[in-house]
Design a protein around this motif. Sequence first.
Motif, PDB file in Angstrom:
ATOM      1  N   VAL A  31       0.877  -1.097  -0.035  1.00 49.75           N
ATOM      2  CA  VAL A  31      -0.118   0.065   0.006  1.00 49.75           C
ATOM      3  C   VAL A  31       1.024   1.252   0.004  1.00 49.75           C
ATOM      4  O   VAL A  31       1.755   1.446   0.846  1.00 49.75           O
ATOM      5  N   VAL A  32       0.825   2.068  -0.838  1.00 52.12           N
ATOM      6  CA  VAL A  32       1.460   3.234  -1.241  1.00 52.12           C
ATOM      7  C   VAL A  32       0.379   4.399  -1.111  1.00 52.12           C
ATOM      8  O   VAL A  32      -0.244   4.834  -2.022  1.00 52.12           O
ATOM      9  N   ASP A  33       0.706   5.292  -0.101  1.00 53.91           N
ATOM     10  CA  ASP A  33      -0.192   6.460   0.347  1.00 53.91           C
ATOM     11  C   ASP A  33       0.518   7.339   1.186  1.00 53.91           C
ATOM     12  O   ASP A  33       1.142   6.928   2.120  1.00 53.91           O
ATOM     13  N   ASP A  34       0.617   8.611   0.841  1.00 47.62           N
ATOM     14  CA  ASP A  34       1.364   9.740   1.718  1.00 47.62           C
ATOM     15  C   ASP A  34       0.314  10.082   3.021  1.00 47.62           C
ATOM     16  O   ASP A  34       0.784  10.610   3.799  1.00 47.62           O
ATOM     17  N   THR A  73      -3.152   7.806   7.590  1.00 48.18           N
ATOM     18  CA  THR A  73      -4.611   7.401   7.939  1.00 48.18           C
ATOM     19  C   THR A  73      -5.024   6.457   6.939  1.00 48.18           C
ATOM     20  O   THR A  73      -5.627   5.316   7.494  1.00 48.18           O
ATOM     21  N   VAL A  74      -5.038   6.980   6.013  1.00 44.05           N
ATOM     22  CA  VAL A  74      -5.528   6.088   4.955  1.00 44.05           C
ATOM     23  C   VAL A  74      -4.958   4.789   4.499  1.00 44.05           C
ATOM     24  O   VAL A  74      -5.218   3.667   4.266  1.00 44.05           O
ATOM     25  N   ARG A  75      -3.573   4.975   4.641  1.00 41.09           N
ATOM     26  CA  ARG A  75      -2.563   3.756   4.402  1.00 41.09           C
ATOM     27  C   ARG A  75      -2.953   2.655   5.626  1.00 41.09           C
ATOM     28  O   ARG A  75      -2.901   1.407   5.560  1.00 41.09           O
ATOM     29  N   ASP A  76      -3.043   3.415   6.821  1.00 44.47           N
ATOM     30  CA  ASP A  76      -3.253   2.299   7.793  1.00 44.47           C
ATOM     31  C   ASP A  76      -4.536   1.635   7.865  1.00 44.47           C
ATOM     32  O   ASP A  76      -4.747   0.488   8.167  1.00 44.47           O
ATOM     33  N   VAL A  77      -5.583   2.296   7.257  1.00 43.18           N
ATOM     34  CA  VAL A  77      -6.906   1.801   7.275  1.00 43.18           C
ATOM     35  C   VAL A  77      -6.896   0.670   6.349  1.00 43.18           C
ATOM     36  O   VAL A  77      -7.349  -0.690   6.432  1.00 43.18           O
ATOM     37  N   ILE A  78      -6.356   0.803   5.083  1.00 41.52           N
ATOM     38  CA  ILE A  78      -6.271  -0.127   3.943  1.00 41.52           C
ATOM     39  C   ILE A  78      -5.328  -1.179   4.424  1.00 41.52           C
ATOM     40  O   ILE A  78      -5.893  -2.215   4.296  1.00 41.52           O
ATOM     41  N   ALA A  79      -4.481  -0.997   5.083  1.00 45.16           N
ATOM     42  CA  ALA A  79      -3.518  -2.014   5.643  1.00 45.16           C
ATOM     43  C   ALA A  79      -4.277  -3.020   6.450  1.00 45.16           C
ATOM     44  O   ALA A  79      -4.359  -4.187   6.543  1.00 45.16           O
ATOM     45  N   ARG A  80      -4.859  -2.346   7.498  1.00 41.37           N
ATOM     46  CA  ARG A  80      -5.499  -3.071   8.463  1.00 41.37           C
ATOM     47  C   ARG A  80      -6.725  -3.864   7.963  1.00 41.37           C
ATOM     48  O   ARG A  80      -6.972  -5.076   8.316  1.00 41.37           O
ATOM     49  N   TYR A  81      -7.759  -3.441   6.975  1.00 43.72           N
ATOM     50  CA  TYR A  81      -8.750  -4.294   6.222  1.00 43.72           C
ATOM     51  C   TYR A  81      -8.058  -5.485   5.550  1.00 43.72           C
ATOM     52  O   TYR A  81      -8.374  -6.420   5.489  1.00 43.72           O
ATOM     53  N   LEU A  82      -6.865  -4.925   4.672  1.00 44.62           N
ATOM     54  CA  LEU A  82      -6.341  -6.245   4.407  1.00 44.62           C
ATOM     55  C   LEU A  82      -5.660  -7.180   5.036  1.00 44.62           C
ATOM     56  O   LEU A  82      -5.826  -8.536   4.726  1.00 44.62           O
ATOM     57  N   ALA A  83      -4.954  -6.958   6.050  1.00 47.29           N
ATOM     58  CA  ALA A  83      -4.508  -7.717   7.161  1.00 47.29           C
ATOM     59  C   ALA A  83      -5.648  -8.606   7.636  1.00 47.29           C
ATOM     60  O   ALA A  83      -5.464  -9.881   7.857  1.00 47.29           O
ATOM     61  N   LEU A  84      -6.922  -8.141   7.974  1.00 49.81           N
ATOM     62  CA  LEU A  84      -8.012  -8.917   8.673  1.00 49.81           C
ATOM     63  C   LEU A  84      -8.351  -9.917   7.819  1.00 49.81           C
ATOM     64  O   LEU A  84      -8.948 -10.894   7.908  1.00 49.81           O
ATOM     65  N   GLU A  85      -8.330  -9.687   6.253  1.00 52.33           N
ATOM     66  CA  GLU A  85      -8.598 -10.720   5.263  1.00 52.33           C
ATOM     67  C   GLU A  85      -7.467 -11.596   5.014  1.00 52.33           C
ATOM     68  O   GLU A  85      -7.770 -12.589   4.275  1.00 52.33           O
ATOM     69  N   GLY A  86      -6.536 -11.610   5.719  1.00 59.68           N
ATOM     70  CA  GLY A  86      -5.086 -12.442   5.457  1.00 59.68           C
ATOM     71  C   GLY A  86      -4.296 -12.305   4.698  1.00 59.68           C
ATOM     72  O   GLY A  86      -3.451 -13.162   4.634  1.00 59.68           O
ATOM     73  N   TYR A  87      -4.172 -11.074   4.380  1.00 58.51           N
ATOM     74  CA  TYR A  87      -3.034 -10.568   3.221  1.00 58.51           C
ATOM     75  C   TYR A  87      -1.919 -10.148   3.999  1.00 58.51           C
ATOM     76  O   TYR A  87      -1.949  -9.581   5.376  1.00 58.51           O
ATOM     77  N   GLU A  88      -0.587 -10.665   3.599  1.00 58.05           N
ATOM     78  CA  GLU A  88       0.466  -9.807   4.284  1.00 58.05           C
ATOM     79  C   GLU A  88       0.734  -8.414   3.847  1.00 58.05           C
ATOM     80  O   GLU A  88       0.657  -8.495   2.781  1.00 58.05           O
TER      81      GLU A  88
END
Length: 79
Positions: A8-11, A14-29
Amino acid sequence: MAQQKVLVVDDEATVRDVIARYLALEGYEVASAGDGAEGLRLARSWGPDLVVLDIMLPAMDGLTVCRTLRAESRVPVIM
């Protein structure tokens, strides 16, 4: 089966963290970067299966990052 990797590449942190958290919850590294240069460095060294890329990045915009990635790999990019 190996865990799928998403970069995830975003400056905006908050946006970066939200996207990363949702992806991690779905099982992605997940790895994240706050600018285009860091995103390219991570893409080259980490080898993600997918890149989620912001267009409006400081110093190196997302379009430049995408063009560079495309010249070097076939990784899918969502902008």
